[in-house]
Write an enzyme that holds these catalytic residues in place. Structure first.
Site, PDB file in Angstrom:
ATOM      1  N   GLN A  49      -4.684  -1.062   9.300  1.00  4.22           N
ATOM      2  CA  GLN A  49      -4.992  -2.695   8.619  1.00  4.22           C
ATOM      3  C   GLN A  49      -5.383  -3.396  10.093  1.00  4.22           C
ATOM      4  OE1 GLN A  49      -3.790  -3.271   5.293  1.00  4.22           O
ATOM      5  NE2 GLN A  49      -3.634  -5.171   5.884  1.00  4.22           N
ATOM      6  N   LYS A  95       0.645  -1.214   0.152  1.00  5.15           N
ATOM      7  CA  LYS A  95       0.360  -0.057   0.168  1.00  5.15           C
ATOM      8  C   LYS A  95       1.200   1.422  -0.087  1.00  5.15           C
ATOM      9  CE  LYS A  95      -4.063  -2.419   2.155  1.00  5.15           C
ATOM     10  NZ  LYS A  95      -4.647  -2.401   3.592  1.00  5.15           N
ATOM     11  N   ASP A  97     -11.254   3.148   3.741  1.00  8.04           N
ATOM     12  CA  ASP A  97     -11.990   1.652   3.332  1.00  8.04           C
ATOM     13  C   ASP A  97     -13.117   1.227   3.784  1.00  8.04           C
ATOM     14  OD1 ASP A  97      -9.931  -0.426   3.487  1.00  8.04           O
ATOM     15  OD2 ASP A  97      -9.521  -0.095   5.970  1.00  8.04           O
TER      16      ASP A  97
HETATM   17  N1  GUN Z   1      -7.223  -7.202   5.902  1.00  6.13           N
HETATM   18  C1  GUN Z   1      -7.265  -7.211   4.986  1.00  6.13           C
HETATM   19  N2  GUN Z   1      -7.866  -6.419   3.749  1.00  6.13           N
HETATM   20  C2  GUN Z   1      -7.900  -5.229   4.633  1.00  6.13           C
HETATM   21  C3  GUN Z   1      -8.335  -4.085   3.898  1.00  6.13           C
HETATM   22  O1  GUN Z   1      -9.191  -3.649   2.836  1.00  6.13           O
HETATM   23  N3  GUN Z   1      -8.595  -2.951   4.616  1.00  6.13           N
HETATM   24  C4  GUN Z   1      -7.943  -3.602   6.112  1.00  6.13           C
HETATM   25  N4  GUN Z   1      -7.451  -2.380   6.105  1.00  6.13           N
HETATM   26  N5  GUN Z   1      -7.205  -4.480   6.231  1.00  6.13           N
HETATM   27  C5  GUN Z   1      -7.026  -5.831   5.641  1.00  6.13           C
END
Ligand code: GUN
Length: 284
Positions: A97, A53, A120
């Site tokens: 996350q 990311k 998100d």
């Molecule tokens: N863990 C697995 N997929 C995601 C996501 O799309 N966003 C976040 N914040 N955590 C995750």
């Protein structure tokens, strides 16, 4: 043999477009869109996601901050970190996350992110908006799947869409986006009776359960479109999805690979949301 939907190619085109818009936005407003990512603990998969990311963010011209916190971080410490990030003018989007270490209250953490910075789209306000079809932010993984279908000219209208998995992150919002695109949508889960009977009805099958090679060829209709959201390691430690790719690709009309499928699209949609957050902040 199925057409292989090339997530990498679709993502690269979309990211180039986002990078161009980030440049234009910065030129017009003097603001560089900024994303902060918070990661708590040492989960190896999460570490990889967060690095990807961060890299994608920088490549597309965003300002990026990653806050790495120890697995022993308390709720108070995490919430005060989020307070500090919320009040930083350079940051327009905030992402924590998941999963968080067990002792932390995931729901309370998500609700501590202001909805207008919740890139998100996990906050109750944003999930509610998704339900009624008013999208400030589209949930990243489901939005990535929809973008792939659009790119491949796969029309959802009137199709039997089956989503396997009912998570708040993927299954539930995925079903909503398919419904808004006029699909006839069924959500399956661990308590579904005769899962194979349901999955065999699918014209479009989206699988997000986190079990390696769970969907076998006998569970798939001839010429179905199969979207694999899974991200697992097999016995040899190799990355693989929820779908038995070798066998199912002989039967499907189109299929996404793992890696190189949905995963790269998820990060692309995150960039889209982060740019949107900056645009919304600039309008205020
Ligand atoms: N863990 C697995 N997929 C995601 C996501 O799309 N966003 C976040 N914040 N955590 C995750």
């Amino acid at each position: 043999m199925a057409h292989i939907i090339d997530g990498k190619k679709i993502a690269a085109e979309a990211r180039a477009d986002i990078a161009r818009r980030v440049g234009e936005f910065e030129e017009k407003t003097g603001i560089k869109p900024g994303l902060a990512v918070v990661i708590v603990g040492e989960d190896p998969a999460s570490q990889v996601y967060v690095r990807n990311k961060e890299k994608a963010c920088i490549e597309a011209g965003f300002y990026s901050e990653v806050h790495r916190m120890s697995a022993e971080t308390t709720m108070d410490e995490l919430l005060s970190k989020l307070d500090e990030i919320k009040n930083n003018d350079k940051i327009h989007g905030i992402l924590v996350q998941l999963p968080l270490p067990k002792h932390l209250d995931e729901k309370a953490v998500i609700e501590a992110i202001p909805p207008e910075k919740d890139v998100d789209a996990f906050h109750a306000v944003n999930t509610g908006k998704i339900m009624i079809g008013d999208y400030s932010f589209l949930p990243c993984t489901p939005a990535g799947v929809m973008k792939m279908l659009e790119y491949e000219n796969i029309d959802v209208t009137g199709k039997e869409c089956v989503v396997v998995g009912r998570s708040n992150i993927v299954g539930k919002p995925m079903a909503m986006l398919l419904l808004h695109a006029n699909g006839t949508v069924t959500i399956c889960h661990s308590r579904t009776k005769d899962l194979a009977e349901v999955t065999r009805r699918a014209d479009i099958l989206v699988v997000a359960i986190g079990k390696a090679n769970f969907i076998t060829a006998d569970m798939v209709k001839e010429c179905a479109v199969v979207i694999d959201v899974g991200m697992n390691r097999n016995a040899e430690g190799k990355l693989c999805g929820d779908v038995d790719f070798a066998a199912v690709s002989e039967k499907a009309s189109a299929i996404t690979p793992v890696p190189g499928g949905v995963g790269v699209m998820t990060i692309t949609m995150l960039l889209e949301n982060a740019l949107r957050a900056a645009e919304m902040a600039a309008k205020k």
